[in-house]
Design an enzyme around this catalytic site. Structure first.
Site, short mmCIF file in Angstrom:
data_model
loop_
_atom_site.label_atom_id
_atom_site.label_comp_id
_atom_site.label_asym_id
_atom_site.label_seq_id
_atom_site.Cartn_x
_atom_site.Cartn_y
_atom_site.Cartn_z
N GLY B 12 19.12 4.71 9.32
CA GLY B 12 19.14 5.25 7.96
C GLY B 12 18.09 6.33 7.83
N ARG B 41 24.33 -0.59 11.79
CA ARG B 41 25.47 -1.39 11.35
C ARG B 41 26.68 -0.54 10.99
NH1 ARG B 41 23.29 -5.08 6.78
NH2 ARG B 41 25.48 -5.64 6.67
N ARG B 43 26.75 3.16 11.70
CA ARG B 43 26.88 4.28 12.64
C ARG B 43 27.20 3.81 14.07
NH1 ARG B 43 23.21 4.81 8.72
NH2 ARG B 43 23.19 6.74 7.47
N VAL B 145 2.87 -1.14 5.16
CA VAL B 145 1.90 -0.99 4.07
C VAL B 145 1.41 0.46 4.00
CG1 VAL B 145 -0.27 -1.77 3.04
CG2 VAL B 145 1.09 -3.36 4.41
N THR B 149 0.13 6.61 5.79
CA THR B 149 -1.24 6.74 5.26
C THR B 149 -2.07 5.57 5.79
OG1 THR B 149 -0.44 7.78 3.23
CG2 THR B 149 -2.64 6.77 3.15
N ASP B 212 7.50 -6.17 -4.05
CA ASP B 212 7.14 -5.25 -2.95
C ASP B 212 5.64 -5.24 -2.70
OD1 ASP B 212 6.14 -2.17 -2.67
OD2 ASP B 212 7.82 -2.57 -1.31
N LYS B 216 3.29 -6.70 0.64
CA LYS B 216 2.25 -5.88 1.29
C LYS B 216 0.89 -6.57 1.23
CE LYS B 216 4.76 -1.64 0.26
NZ LYS B 216 5.00 -0.58 -0.76
#
Lengths: 327, 327
Positions: B12, B41, B43, B145, B149, B212, B216
């Protein structure tokens, strides 16, 4: 447990903090660091110092054999240390001497070197890199820019990235003064307060006139690969800053560089800028990278333990990057 | 030039960006990375993909041999890749499956693994570490996470330090919404705008409800050494935030942890706090360390190229930490 012999040159605040930190952390790090000697212009030559040497070190009085400065390179050469840690005072007039001679002597006599002194690195970068290559020994200098707070070494975590520019607040003294001026003090009042708190020297001109951040901007530039020299930096300090004249914007003493240009000057920043909100003694460095855009690191830029941390970071880098048997 | 064979699972946005970044940067990095296969899945299974495969990849249509999901572990096992890079979708309901099976199969069959997927790392941390130890292969997960960065990996630049706590803004979607609410939009208007800009999913609940950042916070905690699990996180999202009710303070969705506790909740911060000024999509992480006090890193926390950078950082870590002949 692996063992490394360490020679310390300079036993002032940073040298002492480093000695303490080593003893505090060596078990956690699993390495037996043995300080085989300490050399200091007033405290003398102390061979095989015990941890207790720290208790009298702050007085500055002679603790070992009296030394004459000219003898120091000879002591470095004869030393059986694996790594030399250099914590002597910045000397701009002499372009980083005598520290450069200490470091080059160490490298030539087969020792890795660590320094927190901006002088030799800013004024003799190419020579130090050449000696490092020629004698196959590492030279590390994290403590020259933002103490132990990650600065140029953050690029080790960003492989493949290209740096377009950096901008930073690289001097805590002037950042403190500017912050206090925004809180109502005059420049003179803020400077006096900084001196009383130990954030500024009796002669604060290296900070006030931007020389300290200029040296750091040169070191940062060289690490990134831009060949700026100290003479190339356009420097303007904070003596004429008028904090009231820029509306809502916040003036910061900004060090900025890209491949073409390097400067240090007071710049009014929009309030939304992260650097505009980095206050008091804090330092900050923003890097503009091709894959990430801007990233910023904020933290202390000075302090005895903060700078000792930088030297410890360098020490562990050396330990992790040399073949133990091959030294 | 050294050579490493790479198998990509998931093609993706992030998988494609990683494929592009590898081709773009491998000469600069001096390593010949050969993508020996791509498995996706929709492609399909693409063996020995040429760089040109990227041009059709965004369409999502079949580009190789059709695959059934159950076949994927078998393909991983049979693959002669050195390193498997896993970029499949987060699946909380199934506690990080099927990604955990992909990663464990890779480790068991002698391959190093990289993932940007929070699921397997947050829900199967111990098992993955044990497999890594048992099969003597590395597992890296920087992209889970704050994308590329620096986040937990900043501790690699801080040897010997002890972390007292961390606090951070670890979700760009909610940070964007809160920022826009402070600029006058209602919650619903800000959410709709975020969705239109692609900063929020059609079902934004993982972000809005704090799941989310909670994942993390668990990953960060485990890396630091605190054994918090997803069930331990006290989670409160931003659905009921009233930005007008806290005077001059700025509400941010803060993830916070120390050895005893981990939470994610909206916290009003003083304007002088660095995190209070980290806006829009940016993320930030503050670590409180014994030798430095607080240090903070600010930067993007998501994005296709930003996350691909994280995987490249992991790839170079593996390259630099394995003995080339011994794999």
């Amino acid at each position: 447990m692996r063992e490394y012999r360490v020679l310390i040159i300079g036993f002032g605040n940073v040298g002492q903090a480093f000695f303490e930190l080593l003893n505090l952390k060596k078990h956690l790090l699993g390495i037996n660091f043995i300080v085989t000697g300490i050399i200091d212009r007033s405290r003398g030559l102390i061979s095989n110092p015990s941890p207790g040497v720290i208790s009298e070190a702050h007085t500055g009085k002679l603790l070992g054999k009296k030394v004459v400065l000219d003898q120091i390179p000879g002591f470095i050469e004869e030393s059986n240390a694996d790594i030399v840690c250099e914590f002597t005072d910045l000397n701009i007039k002499d372009k980083g001497e005598p520290a450069f001679t200490y470091l080059s002597t160490a490298l030539r006599s087969g020792k890795h070197v660590i320094t927190t002194n901006k002088g030799p690195v800013a004024f003799h970068y190419d020579e130090l890199m050449e000696l490092s290559r020629k004698y196959n020994r590492l030279i590390r200098f994290k403590g020259t820019v933002m103490a132990g707070t990650p600065s140029f070494n953050i690029l080790d975590l960003l492989p493949g990235t290209r740096v377009e520019y950096f901008m930073g607040i690289l001097n805590g003294t002037t950042n403190y003064i500017l912050t206090r001026m925004y809180e109502g003090l005059t420049f003179d009042e803020a400077l006096r307060e900084a001196q009383e708190l130990g954030y500024a020297e009796a002669d604060p001109s290296l900070d006030i006139d931007g020389v300290d951040p200029a040296l750091k901007a040169v070191i940062l530039s060289r690490v990134i690969g831009w060949r700026h020299r100290f003479e190339d930096v356009e420097v303007q300090g904070i003596r004429d800053v008028d904090v009231k004249r820029h509306g809502d914007r916040v003036i910061k003493l900004i060090a900025h560089a890209n491949a073409d240009r390097v400067y240090v000057k007071p710049i009014p920043l929009e309030r939304g800028n992260i650097l505009a909100n980095v206050s008091r003694n804090l330092n900050a460095l923003t890097l503009k990278l091709d894959t990430l855009g801007e990233i910023t690191v904020v933290g202390p830029g000075a302090g005895r333990m903060e700078t000792a941390q930088a030297a410890l970071t360098d020490l562990m880098y050396i330990v992790n990057h040399v073949n133990y048997l091959g030294r």
